[in-house]
Write an enzyme that holds these catalytic residues in place. Sequence first.
Site, mmCIF file in Angstrom:
data_model
loop_
_atom_site.group_PDB
_atom_site.id
_atom_site.type_symbol
_atom_site.label_atom_id
_atom_site.label_comp_id
_atom_site.label_asym_id
_atom_site.label_seq_id
_atom_site.Cartn_x
_atom_site.Cartn_y
_atom_site.Cartn_z
ATOM 1 N N ARG A 1 -17.255 5.633 0.051
ATOM 2 C CA ARG A 1 -18.086 6.054 1.198
ATOM 3 C C ARG A 1 -18.801 7.372 0.899
ATOM 4 O O ARG A 1 -19.991 7.527 1.162
ATOM 5 C CB ARG A 1 -17.219 6.184 2.454
ATOM 6 C CG ARG A 1 -18.018 6.673 3.672
ATOM 7 C CD ARG A 1 -17.292 6.418 4.980
ATOM 8 N NE ARG A 1 -15.965 6.992 5.033
ATOM 9 C CZ ARG A 1 -14.831 6.306 4.948
ATOM 10 N NH1 ARG A 1 -14.845 5.012 4.805
ATOM 11 N NH2 ARG A 1 -13.663 6.918 5.002
ATOM 12 N N THR B 1 0.831 -1.207 0.000
ATOM 13 C CA THR B 1 0.000 0.000 0.000
ATOM 14 C C THR B 1 0.865 1.257 0.000
ATOM 15 O O THR B 1 1.956 1.270 0.586
ATOM 16 C CB THR B 1 -0.968 0.031 1.212
ATOM 17 O OG1 THR B 1 -1.243 1.381 1.556
ATOM 18 C CG2 THR B 1 -0.415 -0.658 2.428
ATOM 19 N N LYS C 1 2.130 -4.228 6.426
ATOM 20 C CA LYS C 1 2.498 -4.187 5.003
ATOM 21 C C LYS C 1 3.992 -3.882 4.850
ATOM 22 O O LYS C 1 4.656 -4.412 3.956
ATOM 23 C CB LYS C 1 1.667 -3.139 4.268
ATOM 24 C CG LYS C 1 0.191 -3.486 4.160
ATOM 25 C CD LYS C 1 -0.025 -4.622 3.183
ATOM 26 C CE LYS C 1 -1.476 -4.817 2.857
ATOM 27 N NZ LYS C 1 -1.712 -5.954 1.975
ATOM 28 N N SER D 1 -0.708 3.226 10.950
ATOM 29 C CA SER D 1 -1.613 2.261 11.584
ATOM 30 C C SER D 1 -0.912 0.928 11.675
ATOM 31 O O SER D 1 0.092 0.687 10.973
ATOM 32 C CB SER D 1 -2.901 2.094 10.772
ATOM 33 O OG SER D 1 -2.684 1.219 9.678
ATOM 34 N N TYR E 1 -2.138 -1.896 10.623
ATOM 35 C CA TYR E 1 -2.333 -2.555 9.321
ATOM 36 C C TYR E 1 -1.197 -2.169 8.359
ATOM 37 O O TYR E 1 -0.555 -3.024 7.749
ATOM 38 C CB TYR E 1 -3.697 -2.166 8.721
ATOM 39 C CG TYR E 1 -3.724 -2.227 7.211
ATOM 40 C CD1 TYR E 1 -3.676 -3.444 6.542
ATOM 41 C CD2 TYR E 1 -3.764 -1.059 6.443
ATOM 42 C CE1 TYR E 1 -3.669 -3.501 5.152
ATOM 43 C CE2 TYR E 1 -3.762 -1.106 5.063
ATOM 44 C CZ TYR E 1 -3.706 -2.328 4.419
ATOM 45 O OH TYR E 1 -3.688 -2.381 3.050
ATOM 46 N N HIS E 2 -0.971 -0.856 8.248
ATOM 47 C CA HIS E 2 0.082 -0.416 7.325
ATOM 48 C C HIS E 2 1.459 -0.931 7.772
ATOM 49 O O HIS E 2 2.324 -1.231 6.946
ATOM 50 C CB HIS E 2 0.091 1.112 7.217
ATOM 51 C CG HIS E 2 -1.100 1.656 6.493
ATOM 52 N ND1 HIS E 2 -2.174 2.229 7.130
ATOM 53 C CD2 HIS E 2 -1.402 1.698 5.181
ATOM 54 C CE1 HIS E 2 -3.080 2.600 6.235
ATOM 55 N NE2 HIS E 2 -2.636 2.288 5.043
#
Length: 382
Positions: free
Chosen positions: A241, A144, A185, A179, A181-182
């Site tokens: 969104r 990402t 990665k 974050s 999550y990142h």
Amino acid sequence: MKVLILGADGYLGWPTCMYFSQRGHEVIGIDNYFRRNASTELDCEALIPAPNLLQRVIIWEETSGKKIKIHIGDVTDYAFLLSIFREYKPDVVIHYAEQPSAPYSMINRDKAAFTLQNNLMTTLNVIYAVKETNPECHIIKLGTMGEYGTPNIDIEEGWLEIEHKGRKDKFLFPRQTGSLYHTTKIQDTDMLWLYVRTWGLRVTDLMQGPVYGLSTDESDLDSRLIPHFHYDEIFGTVLNRFIVQAVAGHPLTVYGKGNQTRGFLNLKDTMQCVYLSAEQPAEHKQLRIFNQLTESFSVNQLAEKVKIVGNRLGYNVEVNSIENPRVEKEDHYYNVNFTGLMELGLQPHFLTDNVMEEMFKVVDRYKDRINRDAFFKGIQWK
Ligand SMILES: NC(=O)c1ccc[n+]([C@@H]2O[C@H](COP(=O)([O-])OP(=O)(O)OC[C@H]3O[C@@H](n4cnc5c(N)ncnc54)[C@H](O)[C@@H]3O)[C@@H](O)[C@H]2O)c1
């Protein structure tokens, strides 16, 4: 090519299965329905009902005359993954099978631990399965753009040459992210780089920006082939969104000042990028990194675009700045180099008014299913 797609039920995975299948390649898909189960657990299900993966491939075969093979299972289960590699001997593996949400990874310790365990273990298992069965197999891994964060220098394509005290060397571009999550990665990239250096694997790591859209040439063939379309705070990306909020008559939720800028791309371009990478693989002992985006926007610019198109279509679109639940820079420099995929042949689909109008039309058909509670659940980074 024989193509193994991990995370085949996902937003990107399912259209990728059809994209390769349509072009005559043999496709094998794996998924464990994590995304479906997590969105049920957190009350943020996709806008458009999607048949399960086994039903999707039947619909695809009826529509296209082409077969896709599916195995429901967990990529963190090494024995399962290895058996698939042994059975099919893929030429290329496309690894999407991760927990893909930054907010999800910041909910609490258990979700953080799951993200860490799931994302690192799937990547490690792919590496080992390739080494054990066929080191020639090209690994395409979804990274990402968030790995880089928002540094105060231009973001290069994966690598940076550094001169220090009169000597030079090339390193992975410095990464500092926002974050867990990142962070997984980044750890994936570091792990892949280790095994490229030590075992000579061939890897393409695609640093992808947020994807928008719900249309590909293949998914447009039958409404039951539409990818999962999330619009919630946890699994939805920002433009998706905003369009659903506009249709629901809910103010667009801009976090903080809204000057946060990111690189975006159309779902159709994700298909092209992954396909071009597979057709023109990385060399042995190469960790090839591409920045996968086609244009950059701030959150305010996206909100403004949605407002203009939405109002023209007869919606009454309001934009509302809310306190930023994330810890991130709201004013920052952002300039990304992304020539690599263009050189492979990427022909971008830009974010035109027409593209947004088409998205509005599809979303409007499902407006009775919109769950307004899913727009903002207030997951805090602090
Ligand atoms: N969508 C985006 O905007 C975007 C942007 C940048 C990077 N990415 C990355 O691209 C990849 C795909 O993203 P997406 O938006 O399609 O997400 P998604 O959640 O829709 O798809 C991922 C799929 O992988 C499956 N999965 C997860 N863990 C698994 C496991 N252990 N075993 C088997 N299946 C598993 C999930 O059930 C899901 O269907 C992810 O790695 C994500 O981090 C996505």
